[in-house]
Scaffold this motif. Structure first.
Motif, mmCIF file in Angstrom:
data_model
loop_
_atom_site.group_PDB
_atom_site.id
_atom_site.type_symbol
_atom_site.label_atom_id
_atom_site.label_comp_id
_atom_site.label_asym_id
_atom_site.label_seq_id
_atom_site.Cartn_x
_atom_site.Cartn_y
_atom_site.Cartn_z
ATOM 1 N N PHE A 108 -15.648 -25.437 19.576
ATOM 2 C CA PHE A 108 -15.703 -25.973 18.155
ATOM 3 C C PHE A 108 -15.494 -27.263 17.856
ATOM 4 O O PHE A 108 -16.454 -27.931 17.367
ATOM 5 C CB PHE A 108 -14.112 -25.144 17.365
ATOM 6 C CG PHE A 108 -14.247 -25.101 16.028
ATOM 7 C CD1 PHE A 108 -14.768 -24.166 15.270
ATOM 8 C CD2 PHE A 108 -13.456 -26.341 15.403
ATOM 9 C CE1 PHE A 108 -14.672 -24.187 13.833
ATOM 10 C CE2 PHE A 108 -13.625 -26.455 13.955
ATOM 11 C CZ PHE A 108 -14.206 -25.442 13.328
ATOM 12 N N ALA A 143 -21.028 -26.571 9.665
ATOM 13 C CA ALA A 143 -20.541 -25.299 9.341
ATOM 14 C C ALA A 143 -21.684 -24.475 9.850
ATOM 15 O O ALA A 143 -21.834 -23.635 10.980
ATOM 16 C CB ALA A 143 -20.463 -24.833 8.075
ATOM 17 N N LEU A 199 -22.105 -14.776 12.902
ATOM 18 C CA LEU A 199 -21.224 -15.317 11.828
ATOM 19 C C LEU A 199 -22.171 -15.376 10.650
ATOM 20 O O LEU A 199 -23.022 -15.889 10.795
ATOM 21 C CB LEU A 199 -20.631 -16.381 12.251
ATOM 22 C CG LEU A 199 -19.498 -16.537 13.109
ATOM 23 C CD1 LEU A 199 -18.574 -17.879 13.134
ATOM 24 C CD2 LEU A 199 -18.346 -15.385 12.516
ATOM 25 N N ASP A 226 -18.180 -15.393 6.522
ATOM 26 C CA ASP A 226 -17.041 -15.687 7.557
ATOM 27 C C ASP A 226 -16.384 -16.842 7.546
ATOM 28 O O ASP A 226 -14.923 -17.148 7.904
ATOM 29 C CB ASP A 226 -17.530 -15.238 8.815
ATOM 30 C CG ASP A 226 -18.041 -13.887 8.962
ATOM 31 O OD1 ASP A 226 -17.305 -12.958 8.480
ATOM 32 O OD2 ASP A 226 -19.108 -13.658 9.629
ATOM 33 N N ILE A 227 -17.215 -17.958 7.316
ATOM 34 C CA ILE A 227 -16.675 -19.475 7.550
ATOM 35 C C ILE A 227 -15.747 -19.631 6.066
ATOM 36 O O ILE A 227 -14.841 -20.076 6.078
ATOM 37 C CB ILE A 227 -17.752 -20.376 7.618
ATOM 38 C CG1 ILE A 227 -18.547 -20.170 8.881
ATOM 39 C CG2 ILE A 227 -17.165 -21.790 7.357
ATOM 40 C CD1 ILE A 227 -17.821 -20.634 10.081
ATOM 41 N N SER A 252 -12.465 -18.155 5.935
ATOM 42 C CA SER A 252 -11.325 -18.689 6.768
ATOM 43 C C SER A 252 -10.687 -19.908 6.414
ATOM 44 O O SER A 252 -11.500 -20.835 5.682
ATOM 45 C CB SER A 252 -12.266 -18.987 8.344
ATOM 46 O OG SER A 252 -12.775 -17.917 8.785
ATOM 47 N N ASP A 287 -8.606 -18.457 12.495
ATOM 48 C CA ASP A 287 -9.285 -17.408 11.409
ATOM 49 C C ASP A 287 -10.855 -17.061 11.936
ATOM 50 O O ASP A 287 -11.135 -16.175 12.037
ATOM 51 C CB ASP A 287 -9.474 -17.907 9.985
ATOM 52 C CG ASP A 287 -7.771 -17.841 9.362
ATOM 53 O OD1 ASP A 287 -7.097 -17.168 9.867
ATOM 54 O OD2 ASP A 287 -7.906 -18.456 8.419
ATOM 55 N N ILE A 288 -11.561 -18.315 12.244
ATOM 56 C CA ILE A 288 -12.685 -18.195 12.587
ATOM 57 C C ILE A 288 -12.837 -17.475 13.916
ATOM 58 O O ILE A 288 -13.745 -16.769 14.371
ATOM 59 C CB ILE A 288 -13.546 -19.706 12.638
ATOM 60 C CG1 ILE A 288 -13.635 -20.018 11.283
ATOM 61 C CG2 ILE A 288 -14.889 -19.514 13.426
ATOM 62 C CD1 ILE A 288 -14.498 -21.634 11.398
ATOM 63 N N TYR A 289 -11.794 -17.757 15.082
ATOM 64 C CA TYR A 289 -11.821 -17.128 16.173
ATOM 65 C C TYR A 289 -11.513 -15.858 16.149
ATOM 66 O O TYR A 289 -12.339 -14.904 16.850
ATOM 67 C CB TYR A 289 -10.749 -18.012 17.084
ATOM 68 C CG TYR A 289 -10.419 -16.909 18.392
ATOM 69 C CD1 TYR A 289 -11.096 -17.687 19.452
ATOM 70 C CD2 TYR A 289 -9.436 -16.235 18.370
ATOM 71 C CE1 TYR A 289 -10.818 -16.906 20.847
ATOM 72 C CE2 TYR A 289 -8.831 -15.765 19.433
ATOM 73 C CZ TYR A 289 -9.647 -15.798 20.789
ATOM 74 O OH TYR A 289 -9.386 -15.325 21.991
#
Length: 76
Positions: free
Chosen positions: A10, A39, A54, A58-59, A62, A67-69
């Motif tokens: 990330f 993003a 994703l 989803d982004i 979060s 949250d993304i994980y």
């Protein structure tokens, strides 16, 4: 997949932000460098590294990197 590895991947999407800033609790949208291009880079990285697709939602849904994980883990 481990959180530490995910954090490194990330963080690699950012050019000017110190890696030490990135923790599971980091609110990524509050980072100065965060943008729609980053993003997209995160979405591409997840697809390439983890073979997970994703979506923008989803982004959008979060708040933190964790949250993304968790969204990625849920799709594995």
């Amino acid at each position: 997949m481990e959180m530490k590895e995910f954090l490194g991947n990330f963080a690699a999407q950012f050019d000017d932000t110190e890696e030490s800033v990135f923790t599971p609790e980091t609110r990524f949208r509050e980072l100065d460098e965060w943008s729609s291009l980053i993003a997209l880079s995160v979405i591409a990285m997840v697809d390439e590294e983890y073979d997970v697709t994703l979506k923008g939602d989803d982004i959008k849904n979060s708040e933190t990197i964790a949250d993304i994980y968790n969204a990625v883990v849920a799709k594995l």
